[in-house]
Scaffold this active site. Structure first.
Site, short mmCIF file in Angstrom:
data_model
loop_
_atom_site.label_atom_id
_atom_site.label_comp_id
_atom_site.label_asym_id
_atom_site.label_seq_id
_atom_site.Cartn_x
_atom_site.Cartn_y
_atom_site.Cartn_z
N ASP A 1 -42.47 12.51 -25.67
CA ASP A 1 -41.36 13.45 -25.43
C ASP A 1 -41.95 14.82 -25.07
O ASP A 1 -41.99 15.20 -23.90
CB ASP A 1 -40.47 13.51 -26.68
CG ASP A 1 -39.37 14.57 -26.57
OD1 ASP A 1 -39.16 15.10 -25.47
OD2 ASP A 1 -38.71 14.88 -27.59
N LYS B 1 -35.58 14.82 -20.53
CA LYS B 1 -34.44 15.71 -20.81
C LYS B 1 -34.16 16.50 -19.54
O LYS B 1 -35.08 17.05 -18.92
CB LYS B 1 -34.77 16.66 -21.96
CG LYS B 1 -35.25 15.88 -23.18
CD LYS B 1 -35.09 16.60 -24.49
CE LYS B 1 -35.65 15.71 -25.59
NZ LYS B 1 -35.15 15.98 -26.92
N LYS C 1 -35.57 11.48 -37.64
CA LYS C 1 -36.64 12.48 -37.64
C LYS C 1 -37.57 12.23 -38.83
O LYS C 1 -37.10 12.00 -39.96
CB LYS C 1 -36.04 13.89 -37.73
CG LYS C 1 -35.30 14.31 -36.47
CD LYS C 1 -36.26 14.57 -35.32
CE LYS C 1 -35.49 15.06 -34.09
NZ LYS C 1 -36.37 15.38 -32.97
N ASP D 1 -38.86 9.76 -34.70
CA ASP D 1 -39.38 10.87 -33.88
C ASP D 1 -40.12 11.84 -34.78
O ASP D 1 -39.53 12.47 -35.66
CB ASP D 1 -38.21 11.58 -33.18
CG ASP D 1 -38.68 12.66 -32.21
OD1 ASP D 1 -39.90 12.92 -32.12
OD2 ASP D 1 -37.81 13.26 -31.54
N GLU E 1 -41.55 8.05 -31.41
CA GLU E 1 -41.54 9.13 -30.43
C GLU E 1 -42.52 10.22 -30.85
O GLU E 1 -42.44 10.72 -31.97
CB GLU E 1 -40.10 9.66 -30.33
CG GLU E 1 -39.83 10.68 -29.25
CD GLU E 1 -38.32 10.95 -29.13
OE1 GLU E 1 -37.50 10.00 -29.30
OE2 GLU E 1 -37.95 12.11 -28.88
O1 LIG Z 1 -32.94 12.11 -29.05
C1 LIG Z 1 -32.03 12.32 -29.87
O2 LIG Z 1 -31.52 11.44 -30.56
C2 LIG Z 1 -31.46 13.70 -30.04
C3 LIG Z 1 -32.21 14.84 -29.46
C4 LIG Z 1 -33.43 15.28 -30.21
O3 LIG Z 1 -33.94 14.56 -31.03
C5 LIG Z 1 -33.94 16.60 -29.97
C6 LIG Z 1 -33.05 17.66 -29.91
C7 LIG Z 1 -33.48 18.94 -29.73
C8 LIG Z 1 -34.82 19.21 -29.60
C9 LIG Z 1 -35.75 18.17 -29.65
C10 LIG Z 1 -35.31 16.85 -29.82
C11 LIG Z 1 -36.34 15.76 -29.77
O4 LIG Z 1 -36.10 14.66 -29.24
O5 LIG Z 1 -37.46 15.96 -30.17
MG LIG Z 2 -38.33 14.02 -29.51
#
Ligand SMILES: O=C(O)CCC(=O)c1ccccc1C(=O)O
Ligand SMILES: [Mg+2]
Length: 329
Positions: A191, A215, A108, A139, A165
């Protein structure tokens, strides 16, 4: 699909609250409503701040997985990534150690209140632990504006990124960032522009991403997510919404049914919980998850039970979202 009656759903519902090892998107306890349907256990867990209109798609997914047969799997295990929240660089090694055998890590970045140097330090620490052969993706959850994304991707590209991402919030911005950073060879993944968009295919049609994240819950279930991937015509990565082991099994069913899967999936997130509902939990071993239905453990369901007021809140939400599905057919 014929919708089960609300009384039937209430009768088979369990509300749980799972503590997290590391704060993730502001969450330290993840709540979920689990349902025991005729096809097996399923999960309804939209984040608490989501309104009923958005949460209703998550309920459609939950009912689909618990009440309907699922598409046939074409693989028996799913490679998954480690997920690194926006922690300090010094804490990266401890987070990665929770994910057994994962050769891919998702990090992240662009967390509110942090700076590009925090991101650089965190991603560098991840690269150091993963080694040159490891795959590192980031991400931003749409947290950068155009110039911030441009600068950050240029700065982070030296760390050899598998993809970025959702660097910016909108489809137009994604297209522009993709154009500006194309020479760096870092693919752009969408995403939120898929799962929170009124039109999940707009990003593909605009040529604004190289791949899409899908998802199962927000996209209304496994079958619907498969349709979106097919229509988008782009490579897909299946990810979790910080689900319990039950919801992760829904994600694994989606990943297992994709005709093509060239990336590790974001389904290793049970490793971020200190407690789960299944024994053993659906955590990666040797970097992979098995495909198949997951049953909760009765004692763990009791131990993880949410407080009476939170149970009442989730059952009221279940009722409202069910009514929304009835109204929209
Ligand atoms: O993709 C992953 O590794 C875990 C999941 C994740 O990042 C996520 C989990 C909860 C809410 C949003 C996100 C996201 O991908 O942004
Ligand atoms: Mg994401």
């Amino acid at each position: 699909m014929t919708l089960p009656a609300i009384e039937e759903l209430r009768d088979v519902a369990r509300v749980v609250a799972l503590p997290m090892a590391t704060r993730f998107r502001g969450v330290t306890v993840r709540e979920a409503l689990l349902l025991h349907g005729p096809e097996g256990w399923t999960e309804f867990s939209p984040f608490v701040e989501y309104d009923d209109a958005e949460a209703a798609a998550w309920l459609a997914a939950a009912i689909d997985f618990g009440w309907n047969p699922q598409p046939a799997p074409v693989r028996t295990e799913i490679g998954v990534n480690a997920t690194v929240p926006a922690v300090a660089a010094a804490d990266v090694a401890a987070v990665l150690a929770r994910f057994d055998g994962c050769r891919t890590a998702k990090v992240k970045v662009a967390e509110r209140g942090q700076s590009l140097s925090d991101d650089l330090a965190r991603v560098a620490a991840v690269r150091a632990v993963m080694g040159p052969e490891g795959r590192v993706r980031i991400d931003a959850n749409g947290g950068w504006n155009l110039d911030e994304a441009d600068r950050a991707i240029h700065a982070l590209a030296d760390l050899d990124l598998e993809y970025v991402e959702q660097p910016c919030a909108t489809v137009d911005e994604l297209a522009e960032v993709r154009y500006r950073t194309k020479h760096l060879g870092v693919p752009i993944a969408a995403d939120e522009s898929v799962r929170k968009a009124t039109d999940p295919l707009a990003v593909a049609r605009a040529g604004a991403a190289d791949l899409i994240i899908v998802k199962a819950q927000p996209l209304g279930g496994v079958a619907h997510a498969l349709q979106i991937v097919a229509a988008a015509g782009l490579p897909a990565v299946v990810s979790s919404a910080l689900d319990t082991s039950i919801g992760l099994a829904m994600g694994a069913a989606l990943a297992a049914a994709l005709p093509e899967l060239d990336y590790d999936c974001g389904l290793g997130t049970a490793s971020l919980f200190t407690m789960d509902v299944a024994a053993p939990p659906l955590v990666p071993r040797g970097g992979v998850l098995p495909v198949g239905r997951v049953e909760p453990d009765a004692a763990l369901l009791d131990a993880a039970a949410a407080s009476p007021d939170r149970q009442a809140w989730w059952l009221a939400r279940l009722q409202r979202c069910h009514a929304a599905l009835v109204a929209h057919g």
